[in-house]
Design an enzyme around this catalytic site. Sequence first.
Site, PDB file in Angstrom:
ATOM      1  N   PHE A 175       0.892  -1.128   0.258  1.00  0.00           N
ATOM      2  CA  PHE A 175      -0.012   0.135   0.016  1.00  0.00           C
ATOM      3  C   PHE A 175       1.020   1.099  -0.017  1.00  0.00           C
ATOM      4  CE2 PHE A 175       0.862  -1.109   4.499  1.00  0.00           C
ATOM      5  CZ  PHE A 175       1.156   0.249   4.941  1.00  0.00           C
ATOM      6  N   CYS A 176       0.352   2.710  -0.283  1.00  0.00           N
ATOM      7  CA  CYS A 176       1.041   3.626  -0.356  1.00  0.00           C
ATOM      8  C   CYS A 176      -0.134   4.926  -0.201  1.00  0.00           C
ATOM      9  CB  CYS A 176       1.882   3.918  -1.501  1.00  0.00           C
ATOM     10  SG  CYS A 176       0.709   3.710  -3.208  1.00  0.00           S
ATOM     11  N   THR A 177       0.083   6.025  -0.280  1.00  0.00           N
ATOM     12  CA  THR A 177      -0.590   7.210  -0.001  1.00  0.00           C
ATOM     13  C   THR A 177      -1.783   7.013  -1.047  1.00  0.00           C
ATOM     14  OG1 THR A 177       1.092   8.294   0.708  1.00  0.00           O
ATOM     15  CG2 THR A 177      -0.911   9.703   0.418  1.00  0.00           C
TER      16      THR A 177
END
Length: 304
Positions: A175-177
């Site tokens: 996951f990331c922003t």
Amino acid sequence: MSYRVAALYKFTVLPDYVRLREPLQNLCDLLSVKGTLLLAGEGLNGTIAGTESAIGDVIDFLRSDPRLKDVDVKFSTAEEMPFYRMKVRLKREIVTMGVDGVDPNKTVGTYVDPADWNALISDPDTILIDTRNDYEVGIGTFKGAVNPKTKTFREFPDWVEANRDAINKPKVAMFCTGGIRCEKASSFMLENGFDDVYHLKGGILKYLETQAEAQSLWEGDCFVFDQRVAVSHGLKESDYDQCFACRRPITEDEKQRPEYEKGVSCHQCHAEMSDTQKAAFAERQKQIQLAKTRGDAHLGRQAD
């Protein structure tokens, strides 16, 4: 007055991306939209802010191009304009990994909707990896996530190679922003021997926007790359400030430490910078204060 903030990206083939820059810049300038948009042969990425109608017009303009008709957009609000200028930039990559052959337009992991994310990352057969930088992870991440402790996304491929034996579960979830880094990371993982790879669709921002806090597995706040610094569940602005020297988030308590000097350094970057750099930042801060006294906007005070 509040502003609408749109974080958006799309991996798509744009061989003519150079000619797209000028009309997009002109439209944003006409509508007083501010922020940064990146264009490359692999697609579009960026965050912009403006009135609700202006942001709607920019999104409609982008979606009028069939290649961008399903551009991924996460909306939030800001009480003050979070950017100082509008920049449409031409880049080699819309998110820089620096590895040839990694192309989400050809190979990409399985998208996971926020509603299904908790079940995946709670599965004991899943290893969960945060693909963001260390200072972002420091203020919030998903429960049980592995922190690669990278300073830039360029370091992620080397981290994977160095820790290949530790990534030892059948499923890899990332996951990331906003979804773009983990999407590109999923392409890299698939190209390098990992078979069952997943990533959070819409990123942390979409999860915080749509999932109930009571059932959330998110812990802390989410760093964002604008003047809001960080957001929490419901995409509400958090209480973090930002060191304008290193761009890392800082709390009010951390601003009381002796290493902190407004606009010059904080405890996280004080030892990293040379005296020459500190002097340059101090001069910049002086000019900011002079501009403020005159009632002018000093556009150099923040790199959007």
